[in-house]
Write a protein that holds these residues in place. Structure first.
Motif, PDB file in Angstrom:
ATOM      1  N   TYR A 103      -2.237   5.243  -0.271  1.00 42.45           N
ATOM      2  CA  TYR A 103      -2.841   5.692  -1.529  1.00 42.45           C
ATOM      3  C   TYR A 103      -1.868   5.472  -2.685  1.00 42.45           C
ATOM      4  O   TYR A 103      -0.675   5.689  -2.555  1.00 42.45           O
ATOM      5  CB  TYR A 103      -3.223   7.173  -1.464  1.00 42.45           C
ATOM      6  CG  TYR A 103      -4.433   7.424  -0.606  1.00 42.45           C
ATOM      7  CD1 TYR A 103      -5.713   7.236  -1.114  1.00 42.45           C
ATOM      8  CD2 TYR A 103      -4.292   7.843   0.711  1.00 42.45           C
ATOM      9  CE1 TYR A 103      -6.821   7.459  -0.327  1.00 42.45           C
ATOM     10  CE2 TYR A 103      -5.399   8.070   1.509  1.00 42.45           C
ATOM     11  CZ  TYR A 103      -6.668   7.874   0.978  1.00 42.45           C
ATOM     12  OH  TYR A 103      -7.765   8.090   1.766  1.00 42.45           O
ATOM     13  N   SER A 104      -2.416   5.058  -3.824  1.00 47.10           N
ATOM     14  CA  SER A 104      -1.613   4.897  -5.041  1.00 47.10           C
ATOM     15  C   SER A 104      -1.603   6.165  -5.877  1.00 47.10           C
ATOM     16  O   SER A 104      -0.705   6.374  -6.682  1.00 47.10           O
ATOM     17  CB  SER A 104      -2.172   3.752  -5.894  1.00 47.10           C
ATOM     18  OG  SER A 104      -2.129   2.549  -5.175  1.00 47.10           O
ATOM     19  N   TYR A 105      -2.643   6.999  -5.689  1.00 42.10           N
ATOM     20  CA  TYR A 105      -2.802   8.208  -6.486  1.00 42.10           C
ATOM     21  C   TYR A 105      -3.061   9.399  -5.578  1.00 42.10           C
ATOM     22  O   TYR A 105      -3.754   9.284  -4.571  1.00 42.10           O
ATOM     23  CB  TYR A 105      -3.992   8.084  -7.442  1.00 42.10           C
ATOM     24  CG  TYR A 105      -3.963   6.870  -8.327  1.00 42.10           C
ATOM     25  CD1 TYR A 105      -3.109   6.794  -9.414  1.00 42.10           C
ATOM     26  CD2 TYR A 105      -4.814   5.794  -8.077  1.00 42.10           C
ATOM     27  CE1 TYR A 105      -3.083   5.680 -10.239  1.00 42.10           C
ATOM     28  CE2 TYR A 105      -4.808   4.681  -8.902  1.00 42.10           C
ATOM     29  CZ  TYR A 105      -3.942   4.623  -9.969  1.00 42.10           C
ATOM     30  OH  TYR A 105      -3.923   3.530 -10.784  1.00 42.10           O
ATOM     31  N   VAL A 115       9.009   8.824  -2.839  1.00 41.79           N
ATOM     32  CA  VAL A 115       7.579   8.576  -2.718  1.00 41.79           C
ATOM     33  C   VAL A 115       7.134   7.701  -3.890  1.00 41.79           C
ATOM     34  O   VAL A 115       7.338   8.045  -5.051  1.00 41.79           O
ATOM     35  CB  VAL A 115       6.795   9.911  -2.706  1.00 41.79           C
ATOM     36  CG1 VAL A 115       5.293   9.661  -2.753  1.00 41.79           C
ATOM     37  CG2 VAL A 115       7.182  10.720  -1.485  1.00 41.79           C
ATOM     38  N   ASN A 116       6.544   6.561  -3.550  1.00 44.55           N
ATOM     39  CA  ASN A 116       6.115   5.591  -4.546  1.00 44.55           C
ATOM     40  C   ASN A 116       4.605   5.686  -4.736  1.00 44.55           C
ATOM     41  O   ASN A 116       3.856   4.779  -4.411  1.00 44.55           O
ATOM     42  CB  ASN A 116       6.522   4.181  -4.120  1.00 44.55           C
ATOM     43  CG  ASN A 116       6.330   3.186  -5.229  1.00 44.55           C
ATOM     44  OD1 ASN A 116       6.283   3.540  -6.402  1.00 44.55           O
ATOM     45  ND2 ASN A 116       6.190   1.928  -4.855  1.00 44.55           N
ATOM     46  N   MET A 117       4.170   6.823  -5.244  1.00 39.56           N
ATOM     47  CA  MET A 117       2.753   7.086  -5.451  1.00 39.56           C
ATOM     48  C   MET A 117       2.679   8.018  -6.655  1.00 39.56           C
ATOM     49  O   MET A 117       3.512   8.899  -6.810  1.00 39.56           O
ATOM     50  CB  MET A 117       2.191   7.767  -4.188  1.00 39.56           C
ATOM     51  CG  MET A 117       0.811   8.329  -4.304  1.00 39.56           C
ATOM     52  SD  MET A 117       0.210   9.066  -2.743  1.00 39.56           S
ATOM     53  CE  MET A 117       1.444  10.302  -2.378  1.00 39.56           C
ATOM     54  N   ILE A 149       1.712  14.807   1.242  1.00 35.50           N
ATOM     55  CA  ILE A 149       2.215  13.721   0.400  1.00 35.50           C
ATOM     56  C   ILE A 149       2.673  12.555   1.274  1.00 35.50           C
ATOM     57  O   ILE A 149       2.347  11.390   1.000  1.00 35.50           O
ATOM     58  CB  ILE A 149       3.351  14.211  -0.517  1.00 35.50           C
ATOM     59  CG1 ILE A 149       2.781  15.126  -1.601  1.00 35.50           C
ATOM     60  CG2 ILE A 149       4.108  13.041  -1.138  1.00 35.50           C
ATOM     61  CD1 ILE A 149       3.826  15.831  -2.442  1.00 35.50           C
ATOM     62  N   GLN A 150       3.414  12.849   2.319  1.00 39.26           N
ATOM     63  CA  GLN A 150       3.893  11.777   3.199  1.00 39.26           C
ATOM     64  C   GLN A 150       2.732  11.062   3.883  1.00 39.26           C
ATOM     65  O   GLN A 150       2.737   9.835   3.998  1.00 39.26           O
ATOM     66  CB  GLN A 150       4.857  12.345   4.243  1.00 39.26           C
ATOM     67  CG  GLN A 150       6.188  12.763   3.637  1.00 39.26           C
ATOM     68  CD  GLN A 150       7.118  13.385   4.662  1.00 39.26           C
ATOM     69  OE1 GLN A 150       6.703  14.190   5.493  1.00 39.26           O
ATOM     70  NE2 GLN A 150       8.384  13.019   4.595  1.00 39.26           N
ATOM     71  N   GLN A 175       8.711  14.263  -3.949  1.00 41.65           N
ATOM     72  CA  GLN A 175       8.588  12.870  -4.391  1.00 41.65           C
ATOM     73  C   GLN A 175       9.961  12.259  -4.652  1.00 41.65           C
ATOM     74  O   GLN A 175      10.228  11.128  -4.261  1.00 41.65           O
ATOM     75  CB  GLN A 175       7.716  12.802  -5.650  1.00 41.65           C
ATOM     76  CG  GLN A 175       7.337  11.411  -6.058  1.00 41.65           C
ATOM     77  CD  GLN A 175       6.310  11.404  -7.176  1.00 41.65           C
ATOM     78  OE1 GLN A 175       6.193  12.354  -7.944  1.00 41.65           O
ATOM     79  NE2 GLN A 175       5.569  10.318  -7.281  1.00 41.65           N
ATOM     80  N   GLU A 188       1.015   8.791   1.342  1.00 36.21           N
ATOM     81  CA  GLU A 188       1.786   7.583   1.053  1.00 36.21           C
ATOM     82  C   GLU A 188       1.723   6.591   2.214  1.00 36.21           C
ATOM     83  O   GLU A 188       1.483   5.405   2.007  1.00 36.21           O
ATOM     84  CB  GLU A 188       3.241   7.917   0.734  1.00 36.21           C
ATOM     85  CG  GLU A 188       3.998   6.650   0.337  1.00 36.21           C
ATOM     86  CD  GLU A 188       5.426   6.904  -0.046  1.00 36.21           C
ATOM     87  OE1 GLU A 188       5.854   6.315  -1.044  1.00 36.21           O
ATOM     88  OE2 GLU A 188       6.113   7.664   0.660  1.00 36.21           O
TER      89      GLU A 188
END
Length: 178
Positions: free
Chosen positions: A131-133, A153-155, A123-124, A148, A127
């Motif tokens: 990536y947005s998704y 996390v802004n995704m 995930i990190q 998140q 981000e």
């Protein structure tokens, strides 16, 4: 070193960027060695070969570009299975996407999406890579939600339990983006 903090301090002094520090015990190390021994004795397939078989079986054929990826040095584990199966569908023309997705998840021969490890790191990395998704296995959803929240996390992270859900999700997000 004696503690995670000591490792962090040492890396910071050397101006080395890192995402996380993980502690390994002897049990972790010996468990890994035992799994490798089973592979060497042909009592168990390694995760990479399991992934290759599952992706090729799901797609119904081998794909040269997927095999090229899997034959690279320093590839291990099975968490690229979902992504490789989706790429195989894109190469065949069965799936189209105008959006970029981070994808992680092991896959079975029937398309079930199986849980993976190192979710926090993945995930990190996704981000930091912009990536947005991100698509992850449903069995990792609770852990991902916690990560998140803890790391802001802004995704958008979506979870799926079968590749068909991932295909549907990609199609829906592509329609919304137009």
């Amino acid at each position: 070193m004696e503690s995670k903090q000591a490792v962090e301090d040492h890396l910071n002094k050397q101006h080395i960027q890192f995402l996380d520090i993980m502690e390994f015990t002897n049990l972790d190390l010996y468990g890994s060695k035992n799994r490798q021994l089973l592979v060497w004795l042909h009592l168990k397939k390694n995760e990479l070969e399991q992934m290759r078989e599952s992706v090729n079986h799901y797609l119904g054929q081998e794909d040269a570009s997927i095999n090229e990826f899997l034959n690279r040095d320093h590839i291990g584990g099975n968490s690229a299975g979902l992504g490789l199966a989706l790429i195989g569908l894109i190469i065949r023309g069965d799936l189209q996407s105008d959006l970029s997705f981070a994808v992680t998840g092991a896959i079975s021969k029937t398309g079930d999406v199986l849980p993976i490890g190192l979710v926090k790191d993945k995930i990190q990395i996704a981000e930091v890579s912009g990536y947005s998704y991100m698509i992850i296995p449903s069995e990792n959803a609770e852990e991902a939600a916690r990560i998140q929240k803890e790391h802001n996390v802004n995704m958008q992270i979506f979870d799926v339990s079968h590749i068909d859900e991932a295909i549907q999700l990609i199609n829906e997000l592509n329609k919304k983006d137009k």
